[in-house]
Scaffold this active site. Structure first.
Site, PDB file in Angstrom:
ATOM      1  CE  LYS A   1      -4.108   1.915   0.315  1.00  9.78           C
ATOM      2  NZ  LYS A   1      -5.092   1.871  -0.799  1.00  9.78           N
TER       3      LYS A   1
ATOM      4  CG  ASP B   1      -6.665  -0.555  -2.855  1.00  9.13           C
ATOM      5  OD1 ASP B   1      -5.546  -0.838  -3.334  1.00  9.13           O
ATOM      6  OD2 ASP B   1      -7.090   0.610  -2.787  1.00  9.13           O
TER       7      ASP B   1
ATOM      8  CG  ASP C   1      -3.893 -13.058   8.634  1.00  9.01           C
ATOM      9  OD1 ASP C   1      -4.215 -14.241   8.399  1.00  9.01           O
ATOM     10  OD2 ASP C   1      -4.248 -12.453   9.671  1.00  9.01           O
TER      11      ASP C   1
ATOM     12  CG  ASP D   1      -8.320 -16.218   5.789  1.00  7.10           C
ATOM     13  OD1 ASP D   1      -7.236 -16.829   5.858  1.00  7.10           O
ATOM     14  OD2 ASP D   1      -9.078 -16.077   6.772  1.00  7.10           O
TER      15      ASP D   1
HETATM   16  C1  IPM Z   1      -3.085 -17.347  10.208  1.00  6.16           C
HETATM   17  C2  IPM Z   1      -3.888 -16.943  11.408  1.00  6.16           C
HETATM   18  C3  IPM Z   1      -2.961 -16.339  12.443  1.00  6.16           C
HETATM   19  C4  IPM Z   1      -2.301 -15.137  11.812  1.00  6.16           C
HETATM   20  C5  IPM Z   1      -3.624 -15.960  13.779  1.00  6.16           C
HETATM   21  C6  IPM Z   1      -4.318 -17.136  14.407  1.00  6.16           C
HETATM   22  C7  IPM Z   1      -2.649 -15.332  14.730  1.00  6.16           C
HETATM   23  O1  IPM Z   1      -4.917 -16.080  11.046  1.00  6.16           O
HETATM   24  O2  IPM Z   1      -2.153 -18.148  10.354  1.00  6.16           O
HETATM   25  O3  IPM Z   1      -3.382 -16.873   9.104  1.00  6.16           O
HETATM   26  O4  IPM Z   1      -2.874 -14.069  11.781  1.00  6.16           O
HETATM   27  O5  IPM Z   1      -1.195 -15.286  11.317  1.00  6.16           O
HETATM   28 MG    MG Z   2      -5.154 -15.914   8.948  1.00  7.22          MG
END
Ligand code: IPM
Ligand code: MG
Length: 373
Positions: free
Chosen positions: A193, A225, A249, A253
C-alpha cells in the site's frame, strides 16, 4: 530401500485441530511404512489447550521440543473460551511467539484449484479452472509484531498498533519469493500500500532492488486493494504473490475461498535453511465443528505432503499422498463443508480412511506395474 529418520513435533491445539492433525499423522505414518522411513511423533500442548493445562499458550517444553525437531505439524488454535483474555495471553499470542522464537519469517501458502472441486468455487469455471499460484507472506514483522497499546475507557479510549519493517526483513522474504518463482512461471507480484504507508514504500523499493538479482523473473507491483479485486476477477494472472504479514493474512483467506474452502489450504512457515519448519492448515479452530468428526482434514493432509516435499525432500511420497486425495475426490467423497449435490458425504475419520485405502491400493498397483502407470 534406504529410508530417512525424522522427528516431528505435533501440536494439535484447539477445536478441530486434534481431529485434522490425527488424519495428517496417520497418512505420514503410512508413507513412512510404505517407503521404509521412520518418523517419531512427539505430541505437545499448545494454544488454548496449553493455557488450560500449563497456564501459557506456548509452554517451554513445547518450544524446546519444536527447536529440536526436524519439522513441526500444527493443527489450529483459539476458541471463544479464551477470547476474553488480554491479547498477550491468548492462544494466538502463543502462535506469534512460536513463529518469532523459531525465526519463521517466511510463510508459503499454495493456492491450487483441484479439478474435482471446481463446482464449489464461488468463481465461474473459466475464471478459476487450472488456477495455481503461491502466496509468500512475510511472517515475523509488520503490525502483528509492533507495539500494541490500548489505553483509557469508554469515550476517551485510545489504541495504537505499530507497523515496522527493516530493509533486511523485506529482503530475506523477497529473495525466497523470487527463488520460488524461478522454479515456476517466473513471475512475482508484490503487494503493498505504497500510496499510503511508509512500510510499503520501503517494501516496494527493497523488493525492486532484490529483483535485480533475478533477471529471469518478471516483477509487478499491486496495491493491496487492487490485489483483492484482481484475485476475484483474474486469479490466473498470479504465479507468486509476495506480501507483508497483514496483507498476506487477509489475501490468503480470500484466495483460499476461491478454491472452494479455506479448509483445503496448507502452509509452510520457515526461516533460514536447515532450521525446523512448521506446517499448518491456514484455517482456524472452527469451534462449532470441534469434536464432531465432521471437519475437512485436507488442509492438514496437504500440510503433511508439503512437509514431505519441502523439509524431507520426499517428492514421490508427497505425490503419492496427493494423488490419493485427488482420486478420492474424483470418486465423489467429501466432508460436509466441501460437499455439493450428489457428493458422498463422509465424516472426517471416514474420509481419511478412504484416502488411506486409496494409498494402499495404488501402492499395490505400483508394486506390480511401477510408478506412473
Ligand atoms: C493465520 C492466522 C494467524 C495469523 C492468527 C491465528 C494469529 O490467522 O495463520 O493466518 O494471523 O497469522
Ligand atoms: Mg489468517
Amino acid at each position: 530401500m534406504s529410508g530417512v529418520r525424522k522427528t516431528i513435533a505435533v501440536l494439535p491445539g484447539d477445536g478441530i485441530g486434534p481431529e485434522v492433525t490425527r488424519a495428517a499423522v496417520e497418512l505420514l505414518e503410512d508413507s513412512a511404512a510404505a517407503f521404509g522411513h521412520h518418523f517419531d511423533f512427539h505430541e505437545l500442548p499448545f494454544g488454548g489447550a496449553a493455557i488450560d493445562r500449563c497456564g501459557a499458550p506456548l509452554p517451554s517444553e513445547t518450544l524446546s521440543a519444536c527447536r529440536s525437531a526436524d519439522a513441526i505439524l500444527l493443527g489450529a488454535i483459539g476458541g471463544p473460551q479464551w477470547d476474553s483474555l488480554p491479547l498477550a495471553n491468548r492462544p494466538e499470542s502463543g502462535l506469534l511467539a512460536l513463529r518469532k522464537e523459531l525465526g519463521l519469517y517466511i510463510n508459503l501458502r499454495p493456492i491450487r484449484m483441484r479439478p474435482a472441486l471446481q463446482g464449489i468455487s464461488p468463481l465461474r469455471a473459466d475464471r478459476i479452472s487450472g488456477c495455481d499460484f503461491e502466496i509468500v507472506r512475510e511472517l515475523a514483522g509488520d503490525i502483528y509484531f509492533g507495539e500494541h497499546e490500548l489505553r483509557g475507557e469508554n469515550g476517551s479510549a485510545r489504541a495504537r498498533d505499530v507497523a515496522s519493517y527493516t530493509s533486511a526483513e523485506v529482503e530475506r522474504v523477497a529473495r525466497y519469493a523470487f527463488e520460488r518463482a524461478e522454479t515456476r512461471e517466473h513471475h512475482v507480484t508484490s503487494v503493498d500500500k505504497a500510496n499510503v504507508l511508509s512500510t510499503s514504500v520501503l517494501w516496494r523499493s527493497t523488493v525492486t532492488s532484490v529483483a535485480r538479482e533475478f533477471p529471469r523473473v518478471t516483477l509487478d507491483h499491486l496495491y493491496v486493494d487492487n490485489a483483492a479485486m484482481q484475485l476475484l476477477l483474474r486469479p490466473k494472472q498470479f504465479d507468486v504473490i509476495l506480501t507483508s504479514n497483514m496483507f498476506g493474512d487477509i489475501l490468503s483467506d480470500e484466495a483460499a475461498a476461491l478454491t472452494g474452502s479455506i479448509g483445503l489450504i496448507p502452509s509452510l512457515s520457515r526461516g533460514a535453511k536447515g532450521r525446523p519448519a512448521l506446517y499448518e492448515p491456514i484455517h482456524g479452530s472452527a469451534p462449532s465443528l470441534a469434536g464432531k468428526d465432521v471437519a475437512c482434514p485436507l488442509g492438514a493432509i496437504f500440510s503433511a505432503s508439503l512437509m514431505l516435499r519441502e523439509s524431507f525432500g520426499l517428492d514421490l511420497e508427497a505425490q503419492w499422498l496427493e494423488s490419493a486425495v485427488d482420486h478420492v475426490l474424483d470418486y465423489g467423497y467429501r466432508t460436509m463443508d466441501i460437499a455439493e449435490s450428489g457428493s458422498r458425504i463422509l465424516r472426517c475419520s471416514e474420509f481419511t480412511s478412504q484416502i488411506r485405502g486409496e494409498m494402499h491400493d495404488s501402492l499395490l498397483h505400483t508394486e506390480r506395474y511401477g510408478w506412473g502407470v
